[in-house]
Scaffold this motif. Structure first.
Motif, PDB file in Angstrom:
ATOM      1  N   UNK A  65      35.822 -65.670 -20.626  1.00  0.00           N
ATOM      2  CA  UNK A  65      35.253 -66.934 -20.175  1.00  0.00           C
ATOM      3  C   UNK A  65      35.190 -67.958 -21.311  1.00  0.00           C
ATOM      4  N   UNK A  66      34.828 -67.516 -22.515  1.00  0.00           N
ATOM      5  CA  UNK A  66      34.824 -68.446 -23.651  1.00  0.00           C
ATOM      6  C   UNK A  66      36.225 -69.004 -23.891  1.00  0.00           C
ATOM      7  N   UNK A  67      37.225 -68.163 -23.768  1.00  0.00           N
ATOM      8  CA  UNK A  67      38.603 -68.619 -23.954  1.00  0.00           C
ATOM      9  C   UNK A  67      38.993 -69.603 -22.845  1.00  0.00           C
ATOM     10  N   UNK A  78      37.135 -71.788 -30.557  1.00  0.00           N
ATOM     11  CA  UNK A  78      36.668 -70.407 -30.690  1.00  0.00           C
ATOM     12  C   UNK A  78      36.723 -69.959 -32.144  1.00  0.00           C
ATOM     13  N   UNK A  79      35.650 -69.293 -32.583  1.00  0.00           N
ATOM     14  CA  UNK A  79      35.610 -68.624 -33.879  1.00  0.00           C
ATOM     15  C   UNK A  79      35.753 -67.124 -33.653  1.00  0.00           C
ATOM     16  N   UNK A  80      36.678 -66.507 -34.365  1.00  0.00           N
ATOM     17  CA  UNK A  80      36.841 -65.054 -34.319  1.00  0.00           C
ATOM     18  C   UNK A  80      36.140 -64.453 -35.539  1.00  0.00           C
ATOM     19  N   UNK A  81      35.289 -63.477 -35.317  1.00  0.00           N
ATOM     20  CA  UNK A  81      34.581 -62.861 -36.448  1.00  0.00           C
ATOM     21  C   UNK A  81      34.839 -61.358 -36.490  1.00  0.00           C
ATOM     22  N   UNK A  89      36.739 -57.681 -29.521  1.00  0.00           N
ATOM     23  CA  UNK A  89      36.710 -58.947 -30.263  1.00  0.00           C
ATOM     24  C   UNK A  89      35.308 -59.537 -30.267  1.00  0.00           C
ATOM     25  N   UNK A  90      34.936 -60.122 -31.397  1.00  0.00           N
ATOM     26  CA  UNK A  90      33.675 -60.838 -31.488  1.00  0.00           C
ATOM     27  C   UNK A  90      33.984 -62.335 -31.555  1.00  0.00           C
ATOM     28  N   UNK A  91      33.565 -63.055 -30.534  1.00  0.00           N
ATOM     29  CA  UNK A  91      33.900 -64.473 -30.422  1.00  0.00           C
ATOM     30  C   UNK A  91      32.634 -65.329 -30.393  1.00  0.00           C
ATOM     31  N   UNK A  92      32.772 -66.513 -30.960  1.00  0.00           N
ATOM     32  CA  UNK A  92      31.714 -67.522 -30.926  1.00  0.00           C
ATOM     33  C   UNK A  92      32.321 -68.832 -30.448  1.00  0.00           C
ATOM     34  N   UNK A  93      31.665 -69.467 -29.495  1.00  0.00           N
ATOM     35  CA  UNK A  93      32.108 -70.782 -29.030  1.00  0.00           C
ATOM     36  C   UNK A  93      31.589 -71.858 -29.979  1.00  0.00           C
ATOM     37  N   UNK A  94      32.478 -72.732 -30.414  1.00  0.00           N
ATOM     38  CA  UNK A  94      32.111 -73.884 -31.239  1.00  0.00           C
ATOM     39  C   UNK A  94      32.186 -75.097 -30.323  1.00  0.00           C
ATOM     40  N   UNK A  95      31.037 -75.695 -30.019  1.00  0.00           N
ATOM     41  CA  UNK A  95      30.978 -76.777 -29.039  1.00  0.00           C
ATOM     42  C   UNK A  95      30.457 -78.036 -29.727  1.00  0.00           C
ATOM     43  N   UNK A 167      27.430 -77.115 -32.214  1.00  0.00           N
ATOM     44  CA  UNK A 167      26.649 -76.031 -31.630  1.00  0.00           C
ATOM     45  C   UNK A 167      27.517 -74.774 -31.571  1.00  0.00           C
ATOM     46  N   UNK A 168      27.072 -73.734 -32.244  1.00  0.00           N
ATOM     47  CA  UNK A 168      27.740 -72.438 -32.196  1.00  0.00           C
ATOM     48  C   UNK A 168      26.989 -71.544 -31.219  1.00  0.00           C
ATOM     49  N   UNK A 169      27.718 -70.918 -30.303  1.00  0.00           N
ATOM     50  CA  UNK A 169      27.087 -70.035 -29.318  1.00  0.00           C
ATOM     51  C   UNK A 169      27.782 -68.677 -29.363  1.00  0.00           C
ATOM     52  N   UNK A 170      27.022 -67.649 -29.731  1.00  0.00           N
ATOM     53  CA  UNK A 170      27.531 -66.275 -29.752  1.00  0.00           C
ATOM     54  C   UNK A 170      26.820 -65.506 -28.646  1.00  0.00           C
ATOM     55  N   UNK A 171      27.472 -65.319 -27.503  1.00  0.00           N
ATOM     56  CA  UNK A 171      26.788 -64.692 -26.363  1.00  0.00           C
ATOM     57  C   UNK A 171      26.451 -63.221 -26.574  1.00  0.00           C
TER      58      UNK A 171
END
Length: 848
Positions: A65-67, A78-81, A89-95, A167-171
């Protein structure tokens, strides 16, 4: 600025709340109309094909969904960590605004200047993190709704927010635990909701979804960085250096909603008053948001701001403001609680409300947050000095691998340190270039450095939500000079060259000093290849290239004359292993010693291959089982068999060399299994047990040493004259949340081989002890005369533990019982005592 009440009214005009009237109603959570939202952006409901919250999310659904949002919107990237242990995969949305998205590289360059203390430019950075405990699912669901709302909203305040902030969002911060939980709870959810807390939907199997693959609590790992999920998270923190971090959790179902500030008297003294003042200012926004929802809440109780290894406190020691949020948990779709029926939809809506109040509050306090962060890194004490340096000098004699582990940890925390270019003698100790580091105090990360090596033993309030000490000097068992002064010309940013093994043409054997941390995994690799290895029960001195070289007890010997291998084959194997495990190997050309035992002495014992069994399941402590599994699997590369306690009675124990028992009650194991385990040891097997497992062994007549438990220690505390109001204070004194204590070792006991000196720090977090044994030869370690090194431990405990056994090695037939009163693997950061477990695995079986 819009008042919070008006803001929530605008928000919930576009986010229409939909609480089900019937238990089977599939419409669980917020449904979003298109009145103020961009119809091009895919909603969670459209993406999933059902209302968000109708089923618990899997981690792959979150990621996809983030993608999808990033594909739909120019405001999302998207930030990949990295990946979890199970390769999720660990993803963070950069909004942020499309303009800011186009300039992210420049914004990130500005963020990397934050630690200089220079005047900040660029946008505010807000990081909202959710569900680090995989079974605290409302946060991940809220994060998807929030991400969609920010990406699609046309509201003026949202556009203003995204112009002024990133705004960074890591669900999901725990992908493996989240999927363990969602699979379980979805499997036991029927068409008709069941609110009974005894229903399997709400009662997870062992281990539950709170923890990661190795059953570790990732919300305790931010200082220690033992797990990839945390390393990625901390890397992202320092990349963006956020001004505000919101950390969203769940708590017991019978509570309401919590947000910080926590208990004021339990805030770490290193956290500034400005930080706490900003926390209180932000709390006004959360109160207003929850009041509008008629949701009750509390602050300044239960939770604290002391241990810096949590998601809400790590920011506080790194120039940010971190806030903890705790929502009562439905652990499924709906549960009956003391406060009535609690639904997942309600939990999600509360998390959305405080997520929004976090955004609004941060934006309103933008200037103050930026000023606070800038001031945090200003001042001469946060600048690297030139010339002569003052700082911490740390060493691990003959053990460069331990310093390498520490160096990696410091690097990830952005702490500046140096290697030595030559041997330095300070504090009556030698610090060698290959196994020492120097950490200057004057540097941007000064606050974190002091926190990592804090030695406090006195506290205003001796109540701790987590451990009271985590001093890395003791965790790594290092020699240390705290006020060292060194000239810059003996310091280097580059480590010394790693050793290069070359075997002498006339060699008869290869020796490996067991004090090296990588000696154990190398030993395991040699045993896996069926190469004979021996260990020395006694110390010796031997000639090496014309110089006398002393080797301690525990030293490994690889004889070059072996039945199944040629010298060249052994040499080839050792060369390859020395590249994989860069420790120091010595080839020797004679079996004759200068003093002590010769290489052909019967005091060199052959080490047999091991096949350990680790008991798991209900009745065992999942975190400690996970620590042992992690060590055996990732450190030693041992194929360890995990068997559930409910099934172990049907297992043939003679297939294994060791049975390992972590802390636990083992209430499901009966006397029949006790007899079976006793026969296993009598026949030559080794039982390794710690903490609560010792009580079970003692009750079943397998451990001769008697156990002192909670009931015994409770009577040491005098409650005469106390009032009802003193009850909590007494309970705090009786609790051992986690303090560092010192053991006095018997260096001649093989269980202690490879440990430097005769003193060892361990982390004690349970009121349990051993009585003095009738045989002094079974006691491998005692608590010191004055056992407390760091943290809080009541005087009553200190006096009672002093000079009493902490580690025992009891023979049983041809085998042995190895007992530990403490967790020697604590969170896999207690590197200093790992060797004792290796000794129990490899050396103890050879003693009979």
């Amino acid at each position: 600025m819009l008042k919070i009440g008006l803001f929530l009214l605008i928000l919930f005009c576009s986010l229409s709340l939909s609480y089900p009237v019937k238990a089977a109603d599939p419409q669980r959570v917020i449904s979003i109309s298109n009145s103020s939202l961009d119809p091009v952006i895919t909603s969670p409901e459209s993406f999933l094909g059902y209302p968000l919250g109708q089923w618990h999310l899997r981690h792959d659904q979150v990621n996809y969904y983030l993608k999808q949002l990033a594909s739909d919107s120019a405001k999302v990237s998207i930030e990949h960590t990295g990946q979890s242990h199970e390769a999720r995969q660990q993803l963070t949305a950069v909004i942020t605004s499309s303009k800011n998205q186009a300039n992210l590289d420049d914004i990130l360059k500005l963020r990397q200047t934050v630690k200089s203390g220079a005047t900040q430019q660029g946008p505010l950075v807000i990081w909202l993190t959710y569900s680090i405990h995989g079974d605290e699912a409302s946060g991940a669901h809220a994060a998807l709704t929030l991400s969609y709302f920010l990406a699609s909203s046309r509201d003026e305040w949202v556009e203003n927010l995204l112009d002024e902030a990133v705004v960074l969002i890591t669900p999901s911060q725990n992908p493996d635990g989240m999927d363990r939980f969602s699979t379980w709870t979805n499997n036991y959810r029927g068409q008709t909701d069941v609110s009974d807390s005894n229903h399997k939907e709400h009662k997870q199997n062992w281990p539950n979804g709170r923890t990661n693959h190795y059953f570790a609590d990732l919300n305790r790992d931010l200082l220690f960085l033992r797990h990839p999920e945390t390393r990625g998270r901390v890397a992202l923190f320092h990349k963006w250096q956020p001004h505000y971090v919101g950390d969203f959790h769940e708590m017991g179902r019978d509570r309401s909603y919590f947000f910080q500030p926590g208990v004021p008297s339990r805030t770490n003294p290193a956290t500034s008053k400005t930080n706490q003042a900003l926390t209180e200012k932000l709390a006004h926004f959360h109160r207003a948001a929850l009041d509008d929802l008629k949701q009750s809440y509390f602050s300044r109780e239960a939770f604290d701001d002391f241990y810096y290894g949590k998601g809400s406190t790590y920011p506080d020691i790194n120039g940010s403001v971190g806030i903890l949020f705790e929502q009562a948990s439905p652990r499924g779709q709906v549960q009956i609680t003391q406060n009535g029926e609690l639904r997942l939809s309600q939990a999600i809506n509360n998390q959305i409300a405080t997520s929004i109040s976090s955004l609004k509050g941060s934006l309103a306090l933008k200037d103050e947050l930026i000023e606070y962060q800038s001031e945090f890194y200003q001042g001469r004490d946060k600048k690297l000095q030139r010339g002569r340096q003052t700082g911490f000098l740390l060493g691990a004699p003959a053990n460069r691998e331990r310093i390498e582990d520490l160096s990696q940890l410091l690097t990830q925390h952005k702490i500046k340190f140096y290697y030595l270019t030559e041997t330095v003698h300070q504090g009556s100790q030698d610090f060698t270039a290959d196994s020492s580091v120097f950490i200057p105090i004057s540097q941007p990360q000064k606050s974190l450095v002091l926190a990592l090596f804090d030695n406090s033993t006195e506290f205003e309030d001796p109540t701790f939500y987590d451990v009271s000490s985590w001093n890395l000097e003791h965790a790594y068992h290092l020699q240390m000079v705290r006020n060292s002064k060194l000239d810059i010309d003996v310091l280097s940013s580059q480590a010394t060259t790693k050793p290069n093994f070359q075997m002498s043409g006339h060699a008869v054997a290869v020796l490996i000093n067991w004090q090296q941390d990588l000696a154990a995994p190398m030993l395991q690799a040699l045993l896996q290849d069926n190469i004979t290895v021996k260990f020395a029960k006694k110390p010796f001195t031997i000639d090496l290239a014309g110089e006398a070289h002393a080797f301690p007890a525990g030293t490994l010997q690889v004889p070059l004359k072996q039945t199944n291998f040629s010298v060249d084959e052994i040499n080839s194997k050792l060369v390859k292993l020395a590249e994989q495990y860069p420790l120091t190997l010595h080839s020797v050309t004679t079996s004759a010693s200068i003093s002590g035992i010769d290489l052909g002495s019967p005091s060199f014992k052959v080490i047999a291959p091991i096949k350990p069994l680790l008991i798991t399941g209900r009745g065992t402590d999942a975190s400690e089982v996970g620590e042992l599994w992690y060590y055996l699997d990732r450190k030693l590369a041992v194929p360890v068999t995990l068997i559930d306690a409910s099934q172990i009675s049907r297992v043939k124990l003679n297939r294994y060399t060791h049975v390992i028992m972590a802390d636990g009650t083992y209430s499901s194991l009966d006397k029949s299994f006790a007899r079976k385990l006793g026969q296993f040891a009598t026949d030559g097997g080794t039982v390794i047990a710690q903490k609560g497992a010792l009580t079970w062994l003692n009750k079943n007549n397998l451990l001769k040493s008697d156990i002192k438990g909670k009931r015994f220690y409770k009577q040491l505390f005098d409650s005469r004259g106390l009032s009802y109001g003193d009850k909590e204070k007494l309970a705090a004194r009786q609790s051992i949340g986690g303090a560092i204590v010192e053991l006095t070792l018997d260096p001649s006991n093989p269980i202690n081989f490879g440990i430097r000196g005769n003193r060892l720090p361990v982390l004690k977090n349970k009121a349990i002890g051993l009585t003095t044994s009738s045989s002094p030869f079974t006691i491998a370690a005692k608590y010191a005369d004055e056992p407390l090194l760091s943290g809080y431990l009541a005087k009553e405990y200190q006096a009672s533990f002093a000079n009493n056994p902490a580690i025992v090695l009891e023979p049983l037939g041809k085998g042995a019982i190895v007992g530990f009163a403490d967790d020697l693997m604590f969170r896999n950061i207690w590197i200093g005592s790992e060797k004792i477990y290796a000794n129990a695995l490899y050396f103890v079986p050879a003693l009979n």
